[in-house]
Design a protein around this motif. Structure first.
Motif, PDB file in Angstrom:
ATOM      1  N   LEU A  37      75.029  31.196 113.672  1.00  0.00           N
ATOM      2  CA  LEU A  37      73.985  30.889 114.644  1.00  0.00           C
ATOM      3  C   LEU A  37      72.614  30.828 113.957  1.00  0.00           C
ATOM      4  CD1 LEU A  37      73.983  30.486 117.746  1.00  0.00           C
ATOM      5  CD2 LEU A  37      73.254  32.854 117.959  1.00  0.00           C
ATOM      6  N   TYR A  40      70.488  33.924 112.763  1.00  0.00           N
ATOM      7  CA  TYR A  40      71.039  34.630 111.603  1.00  0.00           C
ATOM      8  C   TYR A  40      70.772  33.836 110.326  1.00  0.00           C
ATOM      9  CZ  TYR A  40      73.762  36.986 115.260  1.00  0.00           C
ATOM     10  OH  TYR A  40      74.148  37.682 116.386  1.00  0.00           O
ATOM     11  N   PRO A 195      69.989  42.992 124.253  1.00  0.00           N
ATOM     12  CA  PRO A 195      71.068  42.009 124.471  1.00  0.00           C
ATOM     13  C   PRO A 195      71.792  42.200 125.799  1.00  0.00           C
ATOM     14  CG  PRO A 195      71.279  43.071 122.338  1.00  0.00           C
ATOM     15  CD  PRO A 195      70.242  43.828 123.076  1.00  0.00           C
ATOM     16  N   LEU A 196      71.777  43.422 126.323  1.00  0.00           N
ATOM     17  CA  LEU A 196      72.469  43.640 127.592  1.00  0.00           C
ATOM     18  C   LEU A 196      71.647  43.150 128.775  1.00  0.00           C
ATOM     19  CD1 LEU A 196      74.160  47.125 127.140  1.00  0.00           C
ATOM     20  CD2 LEU A 196      75.073  44.854 126.742  1.00  0.00           C
ATOM     21  N   ILE A 198      69.068  40.355 128.298  1.00  0.00           N
ATOM     22  CA  ILE A 198      68.621  38.966 128.134  1.00  0.00           C
ATOM     23  C   ILE A 198      69.815  38.023 128.111  1.00  0.00           C
ATOM     24  CG2 ILE A 198      67.362  37.345 126.674  1.00  0.00           C
ATOM     25  CD1 ILE A 198      65.758  39.695 125.597  1.00  0.00           C
TER      26      ILE A 198
ATOM     27  N   GLN B  31      70.911  32.319 123.016  1.00  0.00           N
ATOM     28  CA  GLN B  31      72.280  32.437 122.489  1.00  0.00           C
ATOM     29  C   GLN B  31      72.415  33.643 121.569  1.00  0.00           C
ATOM     30  OE1 GLN B  31      73.723  28.887 120.598  1.00  0.00           O
ATOM     31  NE2 GLN B  31      73.091  27.630 122.303  1.00  0.00           N
ATOM     32  N   PHE B  32      71.354  33.885 120.803  1.00  0.00           N
ATOM     33  CA  PHE B  32      71.371  35.032 119.894  1.00  0.00           C
ATOM     34  C   PHE B  32      71.563  36.332 120.673  1.00  0.00           C
ATOM     35  CE2 PHE B  32      68.459  38.411 118.402  1.00  0.00           C
ATOM     36  CZ  PHE B  32      69.216  38.873 117.332  1.00  0.00           C
ATOM     37  N   PHE B  33      70.791  36.499 121.744  1.00  0.00           N
ATOM     38  CA  PHE B  33      70.921  37.733 122.533  1.00  0.00           C
ATOM     39  C   PHE B  33      72.282  37.793 123.219  1.00  0.00           C
ATOM     40  CE2 PHE B  33      66.260  37.765 122.198  1.00  0.00           C
ATOM     41  CZ  PHE B  33      66.098  39.067 121.760  1.00  0.00           C
ATOM     42  N   GLU B  34      72.765  36.643 123.678  1.00  0.00           N
ATOM     43  CA  GLU B  34      74.077  36.651 124.333  1.00  0.00           C
ATOM     44  C   GLU B  34      75.183  37.000 123.333  1.00  0.00           C
ATOM     45  OE1 GLU B  34      73.213  33.595 128.044  1.00  0.00           O
ATOM     46  OE2 GLU B  34      74.146  32.811 126.242  1.00  0.00           O
ATOM     47  N   GLU B  35      75.022  36.502 122.092  1.00  0.00           N
ATOM     48  CA  GLU B  35      76.014  36.856 121.066  1.00  0.00           C
ATOM     49  C   GLU B  35      75.936  38.338 120.743  1.00  0.00           C
ATOM     50  OE1 GLU B  35      77.028  34.019 118.368  1.00  0.00           O
ATOM     51  OE2 GLU B  35      77.548  35.358 116.720  1.00  0.00           O
ATOM     52  N   GLU B  36      74.695  38.837 120.639  1.00  0.00           N
ATOM     53  CA  GLU B  36      74.545  40.270 120.371  1.00  0.00           C
ATOM     54  C   GLU B  36      75.073  41.101 121.527  1.00  0.00           C
ATOM     55  OE1 GLU B  36      73.494  42.058 117.623  1.00  0.00           O
ATOM     56  OE2 GLU B  36      73.817  40.108 116.708  1.00  0.00           O
ATOM     57  N   ALA B  37      74.963  40.574 122.745  1.00  0.00           N
ATOM     58  CA  ALA B  37      75.463  41.309 123.914  1.00  0.00           C
ATOM     59  C   ALA B  37      76.967  41.497 123.814  1.00  0.00           C
ATOM     60  CB  ALA B  37      75.123  40.567 125.200  1.00  0.00           C
ATOM     61  N   VAL B  39      78.672  41.945 121.162  1.00  0.00           N
ATOM     62  CA  VAL B  39      78.893  43.067 120.263  1.00  0.00           C
ATOM     63  C   VAL B  39      78.556  44.373 120.970  1.00  0.00           C
ATOM     64  CG1 VAL B  39      78.248  44.093 118.075  1.00  0.00           C
ATOM     65  CG2 VAL B  39      78.361  41.616 118.303  1.00  0.00           C
TER      66      VAL B  39
END
Lengths: 295, 650
Positions: A37, A40, A195-196, A198, B31-37, B39
């Motif tokens: 992505l 990263y 992340p939880l 957004i 998308q980055f935050f959703e991918e991190e979510a 995890v």
């Protein structure tokens, strides 16, 4: 054509080898990223630039990770890479993992976290600069890993005359209801890099709330400003990678590195359209000080 | 040599060009935050993402609803995978035929429909009368379509699937919106909604008006039909949060419809009201309890019917308790509860033989239902989840019926989930099929219709294998399902004519059984935040024991849909949906009339322009490829329709 094919094979092989491996090769540092992505990749590019030497790199979504025996440091990009089971003797430097806080109980080896956010003591004055009338700032978060950041914001708030209205949500589903209860009681919203919390839906809800009620909302990455947030106060992904490179170099040279490292530079990005919709008047002086302005 | 030079040039670019992405795109930030979510969910054992649900779920989002050309609820589901949606009329006021995985008919008795968790399935004839639902499109937040049996969680009559319509909660601010539109076939629609808050009670009030002249008659109809509709719909939704852990919701609404009746030059009045109260209490970090009580009242007043004035009163009372709890760091999740329903159908024409004496005990049918259920999932190891569910339901029709569901969900690689499911689901008989006692007296011909009081529950067993995966940085969603259903005790109507040809007696038994085999495939590619393109294909084939066209030919074998929606820049946005159905034969509820329907294409489209943030102007059309075609056996043809309008939001 046969002769040309030989040339082609030789040149392609050499080129690919040089591209992948680089002329310099740091065998004792390995980079592992969660996926390919863009964020990263951008952080990895920043790491490579600052580190100088090319390091072996793996993507967990594509590669089978086999660390070379001489590996001393793993630089992990993303939460998935941070949680990968590395040997205990490897120092783990992890970044771009806002939902992960590794403790000694989580892994036995030494771990260094590269923060995504600038220190709270720098964030709040910048918010005040963008919005001088800011007095009550709602801070939205879900993950327990955000708790320390919220406490830092609270501690730093007194010096700039901002009251922190901390709002922990059990899930993004609570967002509309929580915003309803906050309406009229706050001057702006600060969205933690959580992340939880957004996702596309919650971001749309926040944007709608901000634009409809003229309440600015500030975000922890510049990309979200392009999507309609008022402004971001953040560290660029590239800068996060640079900070990881600096920590790796210090570790290699035998110097001690703090368990938590803040990147050096921060950036402010503002959306003129979103700011207008949120009722902000942006002075020409402020515009000059911004790192980027989204029309 | 030129080849070598070219390669060297390209290699040079590869070797010496700067690193590619200078700034992550805005979309990639989310998308980055959703991918991190993902995890973080694994790390903190949060509830599973929707794509790892034990059933096939399709969600119609708010963006899709806003962009669609739909003027009614069933239009919203028309182009979805696994769905059979037709414009069709019943004699009792229905205008939309909606089924999941086959069996389109006037009353789809084995598909459950919920609005905000409240069942709107009527136990009178077994099904949903779609235009009567007191739900306005402007109020719908999203629609979740669960394909496949889920009776263990949702109760009986959920064998083919569950459609859950979720309406918008009151906004966090004072807001007003309004819309108006008009088009051919005398289509006139308009409505308004207001969100406001008084003393901590957030409220949303909404109203819609809907009028259309209806569809034209098919050539040479047996009976000329009327199809006009005038509807008034109103809703209220209130939300009160006395504390962070307590939430109280109050919902109410109604639909007052006056419409023509197919098969006859008649009009009917259809009134539907409901009220519901919900209390949700969080008991701790991993436990919450919910109580719900609701009343649903439906009246149908058709005048004059073949045999005089017909009036139906239907009342349904619901009470439900639901407890959700998780243990073992959320690896073990339990949902259990109980509910009670009492449905009362009153119709002197349906339940009491002549001479009629108004609503009496003879013309009243009561069906009380009691149900307890337990749903359990366990994350055995990372990537492997087992799901088991069971319920027991008792009613005075169908007796005591169990329902089961079990599933194995395997996620060997992130974003790639495989699922195996087995379900057993009962469909409890309805009052009409069981207790009807209808007499249309001659001369020269008398018709009698007798229900079968010995009916048992229809039993549907389902075996399903599914895959869902995400590709191309989660922009491409892929879903495939294979399913096999074995259905027993299907209601079968047949007629007996007396030797003198003066009386026709219509009876029913449950000798019919069917096997359904099917496959579904769906691809969705997201473009930006709100844009997407999709295509889906559904194959279904049915074989039945009696070889009756009503069953084995009623479902189109092949259905293909494709389309998309996108922002076109400069304030313009558009959506296009195209669907194909292969030929099928559709029968009336009493089986005595079957109409062969040729394969057809259908195109619905909408183009919108937003000159300012708060205003949208749009034009839209439905069935644009075809001037008219038949979709159902209702003596009507579906014509091309087009309309335009404006919406405002402040």
């Amino acid at each position: 054509m046969q002769r040309h094919a030989k040339y082609l094979t030789c040149i392609l092989t050499a080129g690919i080898w040089l591209t992948v491996s680089g002329i310099g090769w740091a065998q004792d540092v390995v980079a592992v990223s969660g996926s390919a992505l863009g964020p990263y990749r951008e952080a990895f590019d920043g790491f490579q630039e600052a580190f100088g030497l090319t390091v072996p790199s793996y993507s967990l979504s594509e590669d089978n990770v086999k660390l070379p025996p001489e590996t001393r440091i793993v630089v992990a990009f993303g939460g998935k890479a941070a949680l990968f089971p590395y040997p205990e003797n490897v120092t783990l430097i992890y970044c771009m993992a806002p939902g992960i806080k590794l403790t000694p109980g989580d892994r036995h080896g030494y771990s260094v976290e590269i923060e995504m956010l600038p220190p709270a003591s720098l964030i709040l004055p910048k918010l005040k600069e963008i919005q001088p009338s800011l007095k009550r700032l709602a801070v939205l978060w879900t993950s327990e890993s955000m708790k320390r950041h919220v406490e830092e914001l609270r501690q730093a708030s007194a010096q700039v005359g901002i009251e922190i209205v901390s709002q922990q949500l059990k899930s993004p589903d609570e967002l509309p209801e929580r915003l309803r209860s906050l309406y009229g009681k706050i001057d702006a919203v600060w969205l933690m890099p959580d992340p939880l919390l957004i996702n596309s839906q919650s971001f749309t809800v926040l944007k709608g709330f901000s634009w409809s009620n003229r309440v600015p909302f500030y975000v922890p990455t510049a990309g979200l400003v392009e999507q309609g947030a008022t402004a971001s106060i953040s560290t660029s992904f590239r800068e996060i990678g640079r900070a990881a490179a600096l920590a790796a170099r210090q570790t290699l040279s035998g110097k001690s590195v703090e368990a938590m490292v803040y990147p050096e530079k921060m950036m402010i990005v503002l959306s003129l359209k979103a700011a207008g919709n949120a009722g902000l008047v942006i002075s020409p002086e402020l515009l000059k000080n911004l790192d980027r302005v989204v029309p | 040599m030129w080849t070598v030079a070219l390669v060297i040039f390209i290699e040079g670019i590869l070797l010496f060009s700067p690193s590619l992405p200078a700034q992550a795109a805005g979309e990639e930030a989310i998308q980055f935050f959703e991918e991190e979510a993902q995890v973080s969910i694994t790390a903190s054992r949060r509830p599973q993402p929707v794509q790892e649900a034990p059933v096939a779920i399709d969600v119609i989002t708010q963006e899709e609803i806003r962009a669609s050309a739909a003027t009614n609820i069933w239009d919203l589901m028309r182009f979805r995978v696994g769905m059979d949606v037709m414009d069709g009329r019943s004699a009792d006021g229905n205008r939309g035929i909606v089924t999941i995985r086959g069996f389109p008919q006037e009353y789809v008795n084995n598909m459950q429909v919920l609005v905000d968790g409240r069942s709107v399935y009527t136990g009178y004839e077994g099904g949903v009368v779609w235009p009567q639902l007191p739900v306005q499109i402007q109020d719908i937040d999203r629609i979740e379509i669960v394909r496949g049996p889920n009776a263990a969680l949702y109760g009986s009559n959920a064998g083919l699937g569950v459609i859950n319509i979720i309406t918008k909660k009151p906004e966090a601010k004072t807001a007003v919106s309004a819309y108006g539109q008009g088009g051919n076939l005398e289509t006139r629609m308009g409505g308004a909604a207001a969100d406001f808050s008084v003393g901590g009670l957030a409220s949303r009030l909404s109203y819609s008006y809907w009028h259309e002249a209806g569809f034209p008659n098919a050539p040479n109809p047996l009976f000329p039909a009327k199809d006009d509709l005038t509807a008034n719909l109103f809703n209220y939704r209130g939300l009160l949060s006395p504390s962070d852990s307590t939430k109280i919701e109050l919902l109410g609404g109604g639909a007052l419809n006056r419409q023509g009746i197919t098969y006859a030059d008649q009009n009917g009045k259809f009134h539907d009201y409901f009220g519901m109260a919900k209390l949700q209490q969080t008991l701790g970090g991993n436990s919450s309890i919910e109580f719900m009580v609701a009343r649903h009242n439906y009246t149908q007043d058709i005048f004059p019917n073949i045999d005089g004035h017909e009036k139906l009163l239907y009342t349904q009372d619901d009470a439900e308790m639901l407890h959700r709890i998780s243990w073992w760091n959320d690896r073990l999740k339990t949902t259990w509860g109980a509910n009670y329903r009492n449905s009362v159908s009153q119709s002197e024409q349906t339940f009491s033989s002549a001479p009629r004496q108004g609503i009496t005990a003879d013309s009243t049918q009561k069906i009380p239902y009691r149900r307890i259920f337990l749903h359990q999932s366990i994350d055995v190891i990372d990537g492997l989840t087992l799901v088991g569910a069971a319920s027991v339901e008792h009613s005075n029709l169908g007796g005591t019926e169990p329902a089961y569901q079990s599933a194995i969900i395997l996620t060997p690689v992130k974003n790639h989930t495989f699922r195996l499911t087995y379900s057993l689901s009962p469909t409890i008989p309805n009052s009409y099929d069981s207790h009807a006692n209808v007499q249309y007296a001659g001369p020269p011909f008398s018709v009698f219709l007798h229900g079968n009081p010995n009916q048992v529950s229809q039993i549907l067993k389902s075996y399903e294998a599914g895959y869902r995966g995400a590709y191309l940085d989660k922009k491409l969603d892929v879903e495939t399902n294979l399913f096999f259903m074995d259905i027993k005790h299907i209601v079968y109507y047949y007629g007996v004519i007396d030797p003198f040809f003066t009386e026709l007696t219509i009876l029913n038994n449950q000798d019919e059984a069917a096997i359904v085999r099917g496959a579904e495939a769906k691809l969705t590619y997201r473009i930006g935040h709100t844009g997407s393109v999709y295509t889906n294909y559904t194959f279904e084939t049915i074989s039945d024991r009696l070889g009756d066209d009503r069953i084995n030919k009623s479902t189109p074998h092949h259905k293909v849909n494709f389309g998309g929606q996108a922002s076109l820049g400069e304030g313009f946005s558009g959506s296009v949906n195209v669907g194909f159905k292969s030929r099928y034969a559709i029968s009336s509820a009493d089986s005595f009339q079957t109409v062969a329907v040729k394969s057809y294409w259908r195109l619905d489209a909408r183009l919108a322009y937003r000159p300012i943030q708060h205003m949208e102007i749009f034009v839209a059309g439905k069935n644009l490829l075809d001037s008219r075609h038949i979709e159902f056996q209702d003596a009507l043809e579906v014509p091309r329709t087009y309309y335009g309008g404006m919406s405002l939001q402040f």
